[in-house]
Design an enzyme around this catalytic site. Structure first.
Site, short mmCIF file in Angstrom:
data_model
loop_
_atom_site.label_atom_id
_atom_site.label_comp_id
_atom_site.label_asym_id
_atom_site.label_seq_id
_atom_site.Cartn_x
_atom_site.Cartn_y
_atom_site.Cartn_z
N ASN A 97 0.82 -1.21 0.00
CA ASN A 97 0.00 0.00 0.00
C ASN A 97 0.86 1.26 0.00
O ASN A 97 1.94 1.29 0.59
CB ASN A 97 -0.93 0.01 1.22
CG ASN A 97 -1.86 -1.19 1.23
OD1 ASN A 97 -2.20 -1.73 0.18
ND2 ASN A 97 -2.26 -1.62 2.41
N ASP A 99 -0.43 4.12 1.20
CA ASP A 99 -0.94 4.99 2.26
C ASP A 99 -0.01 4.95 3.47
O ASP A 99 0.96 4.18 3.51
CB ASP A 99 -2.37 4.57 2.66
CG ASP A 99 -2.44 3.14 3.19
OD1 ASP A 99 -1.74 2.82 4.16
OD2 ASP A 99 -3.20 2.32 2.61
N HIS A 114 5.91 -0.37 -2.82
CA HIS A 114 5.34 0.32 -3.97
C HIS A 114 5.35 1.84 -3.82
O HIS A 114 4.73 2.54 -4.61
CB HIS A 114 3.92 -0.16 -4.24
CG HIS A 114 3.87 -1.57 -4.73
ND1 HIS A 114 2.75 -2.38 -4.62
CD2 HIS A 114 4.81 -2.34 -5.34
CE1 HIS A 114 3.01 -3.57 -5.12
NE2 HIS A 114 4.25 -3.58 -5.56
N SER A 183 -3.90 -9.41 -2.89
CA SER A 183 -4.70 -9.98 -3.97
C SER A 183 -4.13 -11.28 -4.52
O SER A 183 -4.85 -12.10 -5.08
CB SER A 183 -4.81 -8.97 -5.11
OG SER A 183 -3.54 -8.75 -5.70
N ASN A 207 -7.80 -12.96 4.40
CA ASN A 207 -8.44 -12.30 3.27
C ASN A 207 -9.95 -12.49 3.35
O ASN A 207 -10.45 -13.36 4.05
CB ASN A 207 -7.92 -12.87 1.94
CG ASN A 207 -7.77 -11.80 0.88
OD1 ASN A 207 -8.73 -11.08 0.59
ND2 ASN A 207 -6.58 -11.68 0.30
N ALA A 225 -10.39 -8.07 7.85
CA ALA A 225 -9.11 -7.99 8.55
C ALA A 225 -9.25 -7.31 9.91
O ALA A 225 -8.55 -7.67 10.86
CB ALA A 225 -8.09 -7.24 7.69
#
Length: 244
Positions: A97, A99, A114, A183, A207, A225
């Site tokens: 993520n 964020d 990322h 994912s 998940n 989660a």
């Protein structure tokens, strides 16, 4: 993991851990953003072609992240608690993520493979800068003072994720590998479970649904989660690491 208090743990988190925090996707079901193909705003070629469009896209995402509507949820808080409270264990947290919810939850160490929405990078010097406000293509870079040299500190399509050597090293050495809300389709993150398992780690997936890599895990725990992760952390801290 009977003697879990002296183990090395790698935790990989994906979009599923932040979905409950109000993080909205900026890509519709056709892969478009405001009638633009996502590659137009998330690729080096797109940035070269229209940097103003790319900055506008990330300005909107950053504004949403920093709004009062978005906050860490119980899963982020549970991961941070595990990092702080599990004695003598080395816990290496990797997130896909962009964020900053892990940091806001109190996680002492987070590796963003990322990139990060709240950072910009100089194209020439590669220096990274914290940023909270909107950026335009004409903003002068703090280090080189040149206009147009700032780009989002984000791994775009076609680029290599950050710190992969470090990620591979820790994953290959861990005793417990936990994936939360990933994912299973984005590589190289999706292959980390295989690396961990090949080197003897116990592997656990949290998940909402089965993923393409669920069969690679020893355990697969289904549910939000914000509910399943805190329960597991509580049990792990009390030396009962397996949810029943």
């Amino acid at each position: 993991m009977s003697d879990n208090k002296n183990k090395k743990i790698v935790i990989l988190t994906g979009a599923g851990i932040s979905a409950e925090s109000g993080i909205k996707t900026f890509r519709d079901q056709n892969g478009l953003w405001e009638d633009h193909n996502i590659l137009e705003v998330a690729s080096p070629q797109g940035f070269e072609r229209d940097p103003e469009l790319v900055h506008r896209f990330y300005n909107m995402r950053r504004k949403q992240l920093l709004s009062s509507e978005v906050a860490p949820n119980e899963a982020h808080l549970a991961v941070a608690r595990l990092q702080r409270e599990l004695p003598n264990s080395e816990i290496f947290l990797i997130t896909q993520n962009v964020d900053n919810l892990h940091e806001r939850a109190g996680s002492p160490q987070v590796l963003h493979m990322h990139g990060e929405l709240t950072k910009m990078r100089c194209i020439e010097s590669k220096k990274v800068f914290e940023i909270k406000e909107n950026i335009s293509a004409h903003r002068a870079c703090p280090c080189c003072l040149k206009e147009g040299n700032l780009r989002p500190h984000i791994v775009w399509f076609g680029e290599t994720p950050f710190s992969m050597d470090e990620i591979y090293h820790h994953t290959a050495q861990c005793d417990l590998f936990i994936a939360i809300g990933t994912s299973g389709v984005v590589y190289p993150a999706a292959m980390l479970v295989d690396l961990a398992r090949e080197n003897g780690a116990h592997t656990l997936e949290f998940n909402l649904n089965d993923t393409q890599v669920s069969d690679s895990f020893h355990q697969h725990i289904v549910g939000p989660a914000s509910q399943t992760v805190p329960k597991y952390v509580e049990e792990l801290l009390n030396s009962t690491p397996h949810i029943t």
